[in-house]
Write an enzyme that holds these catalytic residues in place. Structure first.
Site, PDB file in Angstrom:
ATOM      1  N   LYS A  14       0.843  -1.209   0.000  1.00  0.00           N
ATOM      2  CA  LYS A  14       0.000   0.000   0.000  1.00  0.00           C
ATOM      3  C   LYS A  14       0.875   1.255   0.000  1.00  0.00           C
ATOM      4  CE  LYS A  14      -0.276  -0.517   4.988  1.00  0.00           C
ATOM      5  NZ  LYS A  14      -1.025  -1.167   6.067  1.00  0.00           N
TER       6      LYS A  14
ATOM      7  N   TYR B 297      16.681  30.296   6.570  1.00  0.00           N
ATOM      8  CA  TYR B 297      15.480  31.087   6.856  1.00  0.00           C
ATOM      9  C   TYR B 297      15.289  31.255   8.365  1.00  0.00           C
ATOM     10  CZ  TYR B 297      13.738  30.586   2.049  1.00  0.00           C
ATOM     11  OH  TYR B 297      13.571  30.642   0.694  1.00  0.00           O
TER      12      TYR B 297
HETATM   13  C1  LIG Z   1      -0.322  -2.001   6.774  1.00  0.00           C
HETATM   14  C2  LIG Z   1      -0.860  -3.238   7.336  1.00  0.00           C
HETATM   15  C3  LIG Z   1      -0.006  -4.286   7.702  1.00  0.00           C
HETATM   16  C4  LIG Z   1       1.494  -4.167   7.661  1.00  0.00           C
HETATM   17  O1  LIG Z   1       1.951  -3.490   8.805  1.00  0.00           O
HETATM   18  P1  LIG Z   1       3.524  -3.302   9.031  1.00  0.00           P
HETATM   19  O2  LIG Z   1       3.641  -2.749  10.405  1.00  0.00           O
HETATM   20  O3  LIG Z   1       3.974  -2.319   7.996  1.00  0.00           O
HETATM   21  O4  LIG Z   1       4.134  -4.627   8.850  1.00  0.00           O
HETATM   22  C5  LIG Z   1      -0.583  -5.463   8.114  1.00  0.00           C
HETATM   23  N1  LIG Z   1      -1.921  -5.604   8.213  1.00  0.00           N
HETATM   24  C6  LIG Z   1      -2.766  -4.597   7.902  1.00  0.00           C
HETATM   25  C7  LIG Z   1      -4.229  -4.798   8.028  1.00  0.00           C
HETATM   26  C8  LIG Z   1      -2.266  -3.384   7.471  1.00  0.00           C
HETATM   27  O5  LIG Z   1      -3.102  -2.396   7.164  1.00  0.00           O
END
Ligand SMILES: *Cc1c(COP(=O)(O)O)cnc(C)c1O
Length: 362
Positions: A35, A260
């Site tokens: 994702k 800045y």
């Molecule tokens: C993003 C996500 C993961 C992965 O989590 P990490 O901490 O990046 O390993 C696993 N399960 C669900 C439902 C997620 O949304």
């Protein structure tokens, strides 16, 4: 000839990290979470690199899934938050997407859909994170309804997500496991459904979370979800090296200020290097004075405010010249270390890196 700023992405490290996740739970299937543009690493290249070994992929929404289909990724793709609108059920069926079912409207949309094939669903149980999923007491009827639906494939995965698995001393993870196991529905022949619990932290440190499917995200990109050293996490290899170069060096007198707002004043005669990276590249604007930047193998302190396209670094104590490489984070400077200095987590720094930064795959 171009701006020296880039994110170098090491696909060999990615494969190593995936293999580590898989080896920690050899009985489980390991589904990479890609994702948010694969946590900023470039989803198409990351998914393509893992396609020979991954049984499926996990994304946050149907738009992210369709981008993978357009890139010719053939595996099933799990929508981690399920559908947002009812029309997505038919799209999911057409494109071999798996749906997380987290609430009654999502469930009703699946039951009511006019589709030709059965879709695979994952049923979410809220075991304590209190973000998504059915309450444990509501799970059994939801499971039954899905089981009895002609629209749903018989193999349902019941899943949950941990709130505190990155905290090695927090018993909340064991409590969540207990609630999960107690409330798993059984089939008529008293068989348990397939199950999925583990995120990266759980895969690395909580072997009691191993079930049929595990869902690593952050660890695949080679960084530890823990704030302290951990045996398995120590074997991860950072995938991204965020690099730029010195484009100017100057000597300033004690009492002169940099950047800045003149928020940093030199306490001594100082050499200041200007690096071609800024908040327009995803480098955090709130990085304080002293945030480490690796130049010629030495951690040098950021001085003054982060600009859109540039930062300033105190290089008084090293030899540095125009053209020298500067590493913002990478294998020798963990993104977690930079993140802690900036009051955030490595997840955020990686994920919000904009397209402006070219990803270079090696
Ligand atoms: C993003 C996500 C993961 C992965 O989590 P990490 O901490 O990046 O390993 C696993 N399960 C669900 C439902 C997620 O949304």
């Amino acid at each position: 000839m171009s701006r020296p700023t880039a994110a170098i992405i090491d696909l060999q490290a990615l494969r190593h990290n995936y293999a580590l996740a898989a080896s920690l739970a050899p009985e489980s299937q390991t589904i990479p979470m890609v994702k948010a543009n694969a946590y900023g690493h470039g989803v198409i290249e990351i998914a393509t690199a893992l396609a020979p070994v991954a049984p499926a992929f996990g994304v946050a929404c149907i738009e992210e899934a369709m981008a993978l289909r357009e890139a010719n990724i053939k595996q099933p793709i799990l929508l981690l938050e399920g559908t947002f609108t009812a029309d997505e059920v038919a799209l999911a069926e057409n494109h071999n997407l798996w749906l997380m079912v987290e609430n009654q409207p999502q469930l009703d949309a699946i039951l009511a859909a006019d589709i030709g094939h059965q879709i695979k669903v994952w049923l979410g149980m809220d075991t304590g994170m209190h973000r998504l999923g059915f309450q444990p007491s509501e799970l059994e009827p939801a499971y039954r309804a899905l089981k009895n639906s002609r629209n749903v494939h018989d193999e349902i995965v019941v899943s949950s997500h941990f709130a505190c698995a990155d905290d090695l001393n927090n018993d909340a993870t064991n409590k969540q496991i207990q609630i999960f196991d107690l409330n798993l529905p059984t089939d008529i022949n008293s068989e348990l459904p397939l199950a999925s619990l583990a995120n990266s932290a759980a895969i690395l440190a909580w072997p009691q979370t191993q079930r049929d499917w595990q869902r690593p995200g952050y660890m695949l990109y080679g960084n530890s979800p823990f704030s302290e050293p951990q045996e398995n996490a120590n074997q991860l290899q950072p995938v991204m090296s965020f690099e730029s170069a010195i484009i100017s060096v100057r000597e300033i007198d004690a009492g002169e200020s940099v950047g800045y707002g003149a928020t940093w004043t030199a306490p001594r005669q100082s050499h200041i290097a200007t690096i071609a990276v800024g908040y327009g590249d995803g480098y955090p604007r709130h990085a304080p004075n002293g945030t480490p930047i690796l130049i010629n193998g030495v951690k040098c302190p950021l001085v003054g405010r982060v600009s859109m396209d540039m930062i300033s670094v105190d290089v008084t104590d090293i030899k540095a010249k125009i053209g020298d490489k500067a590493i913002l984070w990478g294998p020798a400077l963990p993104v977690n270390e930079v993140a802690v200095t900036c009051g955030t987590i490595g997840y955020e720094l990686l994920t919000r890196m904009p397209d402006r930064v070219p990803r270079v795959y090696i």
